[in-house]
Scaffold this motif. Sequence first.
Motif, PDB file in Angstrom:
ATOM      1  N   UNK A   1      -3.392 -12.907  12.762  1.00  0.00           N
ATOM      2  CA  UNK A   1      -4.200 -12.199  12.182  1.00  0.00           C
ATOM      3  C   UNK A   1      -3.735 -12.060  10.681  1.00  0.00           C
ATOM      4  N   UNK A   2      -4.236 -12.523   9.677  1.00  0.00           N
ATOM      5  CA  UNK A   2      -3.834 -12.580   8.421  1.00  0.00           C
ATOM      6  C   UNK A   2      -4.943 -12.751   7.569  1.00  0.00           C
ATOM      7  N   UNK A   3      -5.022 -12.441   6.304  1.00  0.00           N
ATOM      8  CA  UNK A   3      -6.139 -12.543   5.229  1.00  0.00           C
ATOM      9  C   UNK A   3      -6.214 -14.209   5.092  1.00  0.00           C
TER      10      UNK A   3
ATOM     11  N   UNK B   1      -4.860 -19.638   3.281  1.00  0.00           N
ATOM     12  CA  UNK B   1      -5.329 -20.726   2.503  1.00  0.00           C
ATOM     13  C   UNK B   1      -4.108 -21.243   1.653  1.00  0.00           C
ATOM     14  N   UNK B   2      -3.651 -20.269   1.032  1.00  0.00           N
ATOM     15  CA  UNK B   2      -2.350 -20.630  -0.057  1.00  0.00           C
ATOM     16  C   UNK B   2      -1.218 -20.873   0.687  1.00  0.00           C
ATOM     17  N   UNK B   3      -0.820 -20.565   1.941  1.00  0.00           N
ATOM     18  CA  UNK B   3       0.109 -20.963   2.637  1.00  0.00           C
ATOM     19  C   UNK B   3      -0.052 -22.419   2.997  1.00  0.00           C
ATOM     20  N   UNK B   4      -1.192 -22.699   3.517  1.00  0.00           N
ATOM     21  CA  UNK B   4      -1.518 -24.172   4.052  1.00  0.00           C
ATOM     22  C   UNK B   4      -1.505 -25.149   2.750  1.00  0.00           C
TER      23      UNK B   4
ATOM     24  N   UNK C   1       1.797 -17.405  -3.859  1.00  0.00           N
ATOM     25  CA  UNK C   1       1.567 -16.525  -4.440  1.00  0.00           C
ATOM     26  C   UNK C   1       0.001 -16.271  -5.146  1.00  0.00           C
ATOM     27  N   UNK C   2      -0.472 -17.527  -5.242  1.00  0.00           N
ATOM     28  CA  UNK C   2      -1.899 -17.666  -5.679  1.00  0.00           C
ATOM     29  C   UNK C   2      -2.796 -17.322  -4.602  1.00  0.00           C
ATOM     30  N   UNK C   3      -4.176 -16.739  -5.346  1.00  0.00           N
ATOM     31  CA  UNK C   3      -5.320 -16.478  -4.471  1.00  0.00           C
ATOM     32  C   UNK C   3      -6.402 -17.289  -4.730  1.00  0.00           C
ATOM     33  N   UNK C   4      -7.363 -17.369  -3.633  1.00  0.00           N
ATOM     34  CA  UNK C   4      -8.458 -18.354  -3.884  1.00  0.00           C
ATOM     35  C   UNK C   4      -9.776 -17.409  -4.100  1.00  0.00           C
ATOM     36  N   UNK C   5      -9.748 -16.213  -3.417  1.00  0.00           N
ATOM     37  CA  UNK C   5     -10.831 -15.393  -3.634  1.00  0.00           C
ATOM     38  C   UNK C   5     -10.588 -14.133  -4.415  1.00  0.00           C
ATOM     39  N   UNK C   6      -9.719 -13.567  -4.168  1.00  0.00           N
ATOM     40  CA  UNK C   6      -9.400 -12.105  -4.662  1.00  0.00           C
ATOM     41  C   UNK C   6      -8.322 -12.053  -5.811  1.00  0.00           C
TER      42      UNK C   6
ATOM     43  N   UNK D   1      -4.535 -10.813  -6.957  1.00  0.00           N
ATOM     44  CA  UNK D   1      -3.293 -11.430  -6.567  1.00  0.00           C
ATOM     45  C   UNK D   1      -3.006 -11.004  -5.265  1.00  0.00           C
ATOM     46  N   UNK D   2      -2.090 -12.078  -4.615  1.00  0.00           N
ATOM     47  CA  UNK D   2      -1.514 -12.059  -3.319  1.00  0.00           C
ATOM     48  C   UNK D   2      -0.524 -11.045  -3.125  1.00  0.00           C
ATOM     49  N   UNK D   3      -0.282 -10.217  -2.183  1.00  0.00           N
ATOM     50  CA  UNK D   3       0.720  -9.370  -1.943  1.00  0.00           C
ATOM     51  C   UNK D   3       1.757  -9.982  -1.414  1.00  0.00           C
ATOM     52  N   UNK D   4       3.055  -9.649  -1.816  1.00  0.00           N
ATOM     53  CA  UNK D   4       3.993 -10.521  -1.198  1.00  0.00           C
ATOM     54  C   UNK D   4       4.832  -9.695   0.138  1.00  0.00           C
TER      55      UNK D   4
END
Length: 164
Positions: free
Chosen positions: A14-16, A21-24, A154-159, A161-164
């Motif tokens: 379960x993940x955002x 998407x950024x991981x893949x 660290x990029x985001x597609x929809x929102x 900034x990504x949390x680390x």
Amino acid sequence: MGLLTNKFQDNVIVEKLDKLLSWSRSTSPWFFQFGTACCAIEMMAAAASRHDMMRIGAIPRSSPRQADVMIVAGTVTMKMAIRVKKLYEQMADPKYVIAMGSCATSGGPYWQHGYHVLKGVDLVVPVDVYVPGCPPRPEALIQGIMELQNQIKSETTFGKSASK
């Protein structure tokens, strides 16, 4: 039904969606090799069996339409800058650029001796990672790709900034 639930209980992630998407995208950068000088030899060595960039997920592509990372390795002349820009525009979004070597990053030792050498490829296309050296070792290029992977994570597609 309880047996199936217990069997697959540890296999659920379960993940955002942004983070997945950024991981893949970060774990499989397909790079377009654009070697114009001696740095291209080091880029080829990094992709060869001793260093093997495929271990970190970097796959070489021969067409800009299939790549999302452009590695500019070597001296870029004014005449070639037009072609670099055109090839960059043919890449699909999101796209990234790695400037490899001192010639691609700042013109190298040649910019003082003529008007024909571009004083850094960042004047033509936006550069995400600079790999210094003349020529840089294959390990430096692999480090540059790993740095780019961290930036992509660290990029985001929809929102925002990504949390680390």
